[in-house]
Design a protein around this motif. Structure first.
Motif, mmCIF file in Angstrom:
data_model
loop_
_atom_site.group_PDB
_atom_site.id
_atom_site.type_symbol
_atom_site.label_atom_id
_atom_site.label_comp_id
_atom_site.label_asym_id
_atom_site.label_seq_id
_atom_site.Cartn_x
_atom_site.Cartn_y
_atom_site.Cartn_z
ATOM 1 N N ALA A 194 1.190 -14.608 21.304
ATOM 2 C CA ALA A 194 0.382 -13.827 20.940
ATOM 3 C C ALA A 194 -0.140 -12.871 22.761
ATOM 4 O O ALA A 194 -1.279 -12.783 22.861
ATOM 5 N N LEU A 195 1.031 -12.251 23.471
ATOM 6 C CA LEU A 195 0.577 -11.296 24.825
ATOM 7 C C LEU A 195 0.251 -10.103 23.913
ATOM 8 O O LEU A 195 0.941 -9.511 22.658
ATOM 9 N N PRO A 196 0.104 -9.158 24.211
ATOM 10 C CA PRO A 196 -0.482 -7.338 24.425
ATOM 11 C C PRO A 196 0.977 -7.186 24.439
ATOM 12 O O PRO A 196 1.375 -7.439 25.153
ATOM 13 N N PRO A 197 0.754 -5.848 23.557
ATOM 14 C CA PRO A 197 2.335 -5.609 23.356
ATOM 15 C C PRO A 197 3.037 -4.580 24.396
ATOM 16 O O PRO A 197 4.138 -5.006 24.980
ATOM 17 N N GLU A 198 1.341 -4.503 25.625
ATOM 18 C CA GLU A 198 2.077 -3.697 27.040
ATOM 19 C C GLU A 198 2.325 -4.979 27.962
ATOM 20 O O GLU A 198 3.168 -4.344 28.439
ATOM 21 N N LEU A 199 2.126 -6.108 27.701
ATOM 22 C CA LEU A 199 2.303 -6.464 28.807
ATOM 23 C C LEU A 199 3.505 -7.326 28.133
ATOM 24 O O LEU A 199 4.273 -7.772 29.212
ATOM 25 N N SER A 200 3.770 -8.098 27.230
ATOM 26 C CA SER A 200 4.969 -8.133 26.484
ATOM 27 C C SER A 200 6.347 -7.182 27.250
ATOM 28 O O SER A 200 7.687 -7.874 27.514
ATOM 29 N N ALA A 201 5.943 -5.885 26.985
ATOM 30 C CA ALA A 201 6.917 -5.048 27.548
ATOM 31 C C ALA A 201 7.550 -5.629 29.189
ATOM 32 O O ALA A 201 8.207 -5.187 29.088
ATOM 33 N N TRP A 202 6.397 -4.969 29.244
ATOM 34 C CA TRP A 202 6.733 -5.697 31.092
ATOM 35 C C TRP A 202 7.245 -6.359 31.423
ATOM 36 O O TRP A 202 8.179 -6.566 32.025
ATOM 37 N N LEU A 203 7.165 -7.290 31.077
ATOM 38 C CA LEU A 203 7.792 -8.830 31.389
ATOM 39 C C LEU A 203 9.154 -9.031 30.790
ATOM 40 O O LEU A 203 9.796 -8.900 30.957
ATOM 41 N N THR A 204 8.912 -7.846 29.510
ATOM 42 C CA THR A 204 10.656 -8.431 28.791
ATOM 43 C C THR A 204 11.856 -7.372 30.777
ATOM 44 O O THR A 204 12.545 -7.479 30.440
ATOM 45 N N ARG A 205 10.633 -6.370 30.768
ATOM 46 C CA ARG A 205 11.802 -5.134 31.237
ATOM 47 C C ARG A 205 11.946 -6.193 32.834
ATOM 48 O O ARG A 205 12.843 -5.608 33.699
ATOM 49 N N ALA A 206 10.510 -6.582 33.633
ATOM 50 C CA ALA A 206 10.631 -7.061 34.385
ATOM 51 C C ALA A 206 12.078 -8.671 35.199
ATOM 52 O O ALA A 206 12.914 -8.458 35.751
ATOM 53 N N LEU A 207 11.906 -9.244 34.092
ATOM 54 C CA LEU A 207 12.589 -10.746 34.099
ATOM 55 C C LEU A 207 14.428 -10.024 33.226
ATOM 56 O O LEU A 207 15.587 -10.475 33.817
ATOM 57 N N GLY A 208 14.274 -8.921 32.882
ATOM 58 C CA GLY A 208 15.709 -8.129 32.977
ATOM 59 C C GLY A 208 16.241 -7.623 33.605
ATOM 60 O O GLY A 208 17.727 -7.765 33.864
ATOM 61 N N SER A 209 15.171 -7.361 34.853
ATOM 62 C CA SER A 209 16.350 -6.260 36.105
ATOM 63 C C SER A 209 16.024 -7.031 36.757
ATOM 64 O O SER A 209 16.645 -7.661 37.943
ATOM 65 N N ALA A 210 15.958 -8.793 36.952
ATOM 66 C CA ALA A 210 15.999 -9.522 37.624
ATOM 67 C C ALA A 210 17.450 -9.920 38.629
ATOM 68 O O ALA A 210 17.081 -10.216 39.595
ATOM 69 N N ALA A 211 18.568 -9.763 37.910
ATOM 70 C CA ALA A 211 19.472 -9.915 38.749
ATOM 71 C C ALA A 211 19.511 -8.386 39.767
ATOM 72 O O ALA A 211 20.935 -8.110 40.603
ATOM 73 N N ALA A 212 19.210 -7.074 39.447
ATOM 74 C CA ALA A 212 18.940 -6.014 40.073
ATOM 75 C C ALA A 212 18.608 -5.783 40.937
ATOM 76 O O ALA A 212 17.425 -6.822 41.181
ATOM 77 N N PRO A 213 18.806 -4.763 41.906
ATOM 78 C CA PRO A 213 17.816 -4.742 42.512
ATOM 79 C C PRO A 213 16.089 -4.592 42.638
ATOM 80 O O PRO A 213 16.366 -3.780 41.607
ATOM 81 N N PRO A 214 15.722 -4.966 43.017
ATOM 82 C CA PRO A 214 14.502 -5.403 42.990
ATOM 83 C C PRO A 214 13.386 -3.697 43.433
ATOM 84 O O PRO A 214 13.821 -3.246 44.226
ATOM 85 N N VAL A 215 12.949 -3.593 42.277
ATOM 86 C CA VAL A 215 12.336 -1.951 41.649
ATOM 87 C C VAL A 215 10.700 -2.659 41.700
ATOM 88 O O VAL A 215 10.547 -3.632 40.844
ATOM 89 N N GLU A 216 9.974 -1.451 41.959
ATOM 90 C CA GLU A 216 8.434 -1.843 41.875
ATOM 91 C C GLU A 216 7.569 -1.353 40.112
ATOM 92 O O GLU A 216 8.070 -0.356 40.526
ATOM 93 N N THR A 217 7.353 -2.227 39.839
ATOM 94 C CA THR A 217 6.857 -1.939 38.741
ATOM 95 C C THR A 217 6.176 -2.422 38.188
ATOM 96 O O THR A 217 5.626 -3.169 38.361
#
Length: 206
Positions: free
Chosen positions: A169-192
């Motif tokens: 039951a996460l807020p949609p904005e926080l859920s989308a941010w976590l998905t982007r952050a975890l999905g880019s874990a292998a990529a070069p770090p980008v400040e999100t």
């Protein structure tokens, strides 16, 4: 008066539950008996502090004398390995490591036993003996260090505790941010930037 001290001193002299040089634990004090006097006994703890203990405490209190009849003591070492490990191979490594240590006697014979299944590891207990209590810490450190190195060489993992965290039951904005952050874990770090949390609603008090 000195007569009042005799009931505590006489058993120490006749029964000799403790002697100078013994390693004892009485209450929260552990150390080596250095001197037995009329009124009290001097025990030097592991910090080299002299503890003056009334003789009566050795008669009416609970005393553990580690060297009363034999200076040989047992150490209990707990070792865990990852699930999926070849348990027979791990057991052989631990037993061989203990048996090869120069301070570990052949008798009593050391042994390794499977003790249980933990949250993150298959747990073993290693029973090893020291012929002198002064060798306990040395044996413990060197045996555990050697087991660690032998496990690493054999590809046997010593796991660390792991926990699973389920978020619901996460807020949609926080859920989308976590998905982007975890999905880019292998990529070069980008400040999100994290999404801004909504301001608390104002409530008017009547």
């Amino acid at each position: 008066p000195r007569r009042a001290l005799l009931p505590a001193l006489v058993p120490l002299l006749l029964e000799r539950p403790i002697r100078v040089g013994d390693i004892v634990t009485i209450g929260e004090t552990a150390g080596v008996v250095k001197k037995i006097n009329i009124r009290a006994t001097t025990v030097e703890n592991w910090n080299h502090e002299s503890m003056i203990i009334p003789n009566r405490e050795f008669i009416v209190g609970k005393v553990v004398n580690w060297t009363h009849a034999d200076r040989t003591t047992r150490l209990v070492l707990n070792v865990g390995v990852a699930y999926g490990t070849d348990l027979d191979a791990a057991k052989k490594i631990m037993l061989r490591t203990v048996e090869q240590h120069p301070l570990v006697p052949r008798l009593p014979q050391p042994s390794v036993w499977l003790s249980g299944f933990g949250d993150s590891s298959v747990d073993f207990v290693v029973f090893v003996y020291a012929i002198d209590p002064a060798h306990r810490l040395t044996i413990q450190e060197e045996v555990l260090s050697r087991i660690y190195r032998e496990f690493a060489a054999a590809g046997i993992e010593i796991p660390y505790p792991q926990r699973e965290l389920t978020l619901r039951a996460l807020p949609p904005e926080l859920s989308a941010w976590l998905t982007r952050a975890l999905g880019s874990a292998a990529a070069p770090p980008v400040e999100t930037p994290a999404p801004a949390l909504p301001a608390p609603a104002e409530v008017e008090l009547a």
